[in-house]
Design a protein around this motif. Sequence first.
Motif, PDB file in Angstrom:
ATOM      1  N   UNK A  86       0.841  -1.204   0.000  1.00  0.00           N
ATOM      2  CA  UNK A  86       0.000   0.000   0.000  1.00  0.00           C
ATOM      3  C   UNK A  86       0.875   1.252   0.000  1.00  0.00           C
ATOM      4  N   UNK A  87       1.923   1.233   0.801  1.00  0.00           N
ATOM      5  CA  UNK A  87       2.819   2.399   0.847  1.00  0.00           C
ATOM      6  C   UNK A  87       3.461   2.645  -0.506  1.00  0.00           C
ATOM      7  N   UNK A  91       3.150   6.020  -2.865  1.00  0.00           N
ATOM      8  CA  UNK A  91       4.421   6.721  -2.728  1.00  0.00           C
ATOM      9  C   UNK A  91       4.455   7.916  -3.676  1.00  0.00           C
ATOM     10  N   UNK A  92       4.686   9.119  -3.122  1.00  0.00           N
ATOM     11  CA  UNK A  92       4.550  10.343  -3.922  1.00  0.00           C
ATOM     12  C   UNK A  92       5.351  10.333  -5.225  1.00  0.00           C
ATOM     13  N   UNK A  93       6.640   9.949  -5.221  1.00  0.00           N
ATOM     14  CA  UNK A  93       7.360   9.963  -6.503  1.00  0.00           C
ATOM     15  C   UNK A  93       6.725   9.042  -7.543  1.00  0.00           C
ATOM     16  N   UNK A  94       6.145   7.927  -7.092  1.00  0.00           N
ATOM     17  CA  UNK A  94       5.443   7.022  -8.018  1.00  0.00           C
ATOM     18  C   UNK A  94       4.222   7.692  -8.622  1.00  0.00           C
ATOM     19  N   UNK A  98       3.414   8.712 -12.644  1.00  0.00           N
ATOM     20  CA  UNK A  98       2.193   8.359 -13.389  1.00  0.00           C
ATOM     21  C   UNK A  98       1.482   9.621 -13.856  1.00  0.00           C
ATOM     22  N   UNK A  99       1.377  10.607 -12.931  1.00  0.00           N
ATOM     23  CA  UNK A  99       0.718  11.860 -13.277  1.00  0.00           C
ATOM     24  C   UNK A  99       1.398  12.538 -14.447  1.00  0.00           C
ATOM     25  N   UNK A 100       2.741  12.563 -14.383  1.00  0.00           N
ATOM     26  CA  UNK A 100       3.486  13.202 -15.464  1.00  0.00           C
ATOM     27  C   UNK A 100       3.152  12.584 -16.799  1.00  0.00           C
ATOM     28  N   UNK A 185      -8.433   7.302 -10.701  1.00  0.00           N
ATOM     29  CA  UNK A 185      -8.224   5.906 -10.290  1.00  0.00           C
ATOM     30  C   UNK A 185      -6.964   5.733  -9.451  1.00  0.00           C
ATOM     31  N   UNK A 186      -5.898   6.406  -9.824  1.00  0.00           N
ATOM     32  CA  UNK A 186      -4.704   6.147  -9.015  1.00  0.00           C
ATOM     33  C   UNK A 186      -4.465   7.147  -7.884  1.00  0.00           C
TER      34      UNK A 186
END
Length: 188
Positions: A86-87, A91-94, A98-100, A185-186
């Motif tokens: 879950x972490x 995880x913010x960099x992950x 994806x956002x990028x 979703x993410x």
Amino acid sequence: MSSINLKHIPERSCAVCKAKTAKKNLIRLVKSPEGLAVIDLKCKLPGRGVYICPDSNCIERAKKSGALARALKTEIHEDFWPELEASSKNFAPNLNLKLRSVLGLARKSGTLFIGQERIANAENKKFLLMFASDSSESVKKFALSHEHIELEMNMQELSQAVGVKGGVQIVGLPFNSGFAKSVREFIF
Ligand SMILES: [Zn+2]
């Protein structure tokens, strides 16, 4: 010839795949005084840290090989693994990676609205808004009146993500677009 390192970025290796990367891209684990494996997302707990990629492949390998248990010098309880999974997903960099990629694709396809003015001028359109952490107060206020996400990216990073020069503070995806759906979703 000498090179000067202007900005020292601390690096660590994943205890499983041994890949070396910036410390902030890895999840830190420590052994608690009680001997338990603890996830230390804020990197503040005392003790020698053990690092792992926020990646389900590395977590799966760690489970099978016992690499984390060895590195932490303790047994790992079964309950720990779902917590680590879950972490890694949150995880913010992950998430930023994806956002990028979603924002970049949305921009190329012409689906992304960049800047408050363009968003405000698209009348009757519902948006999922995303704003940079260092946006102005007025942009933040504008975003709060829509469904919004405060990004863990600053203006410079957001500008890079959408491939625009200069300070992008806010972007919007049409609420019903596939891009908005995949972001929701993410993130949520
Ligand atoms: Zn790894």
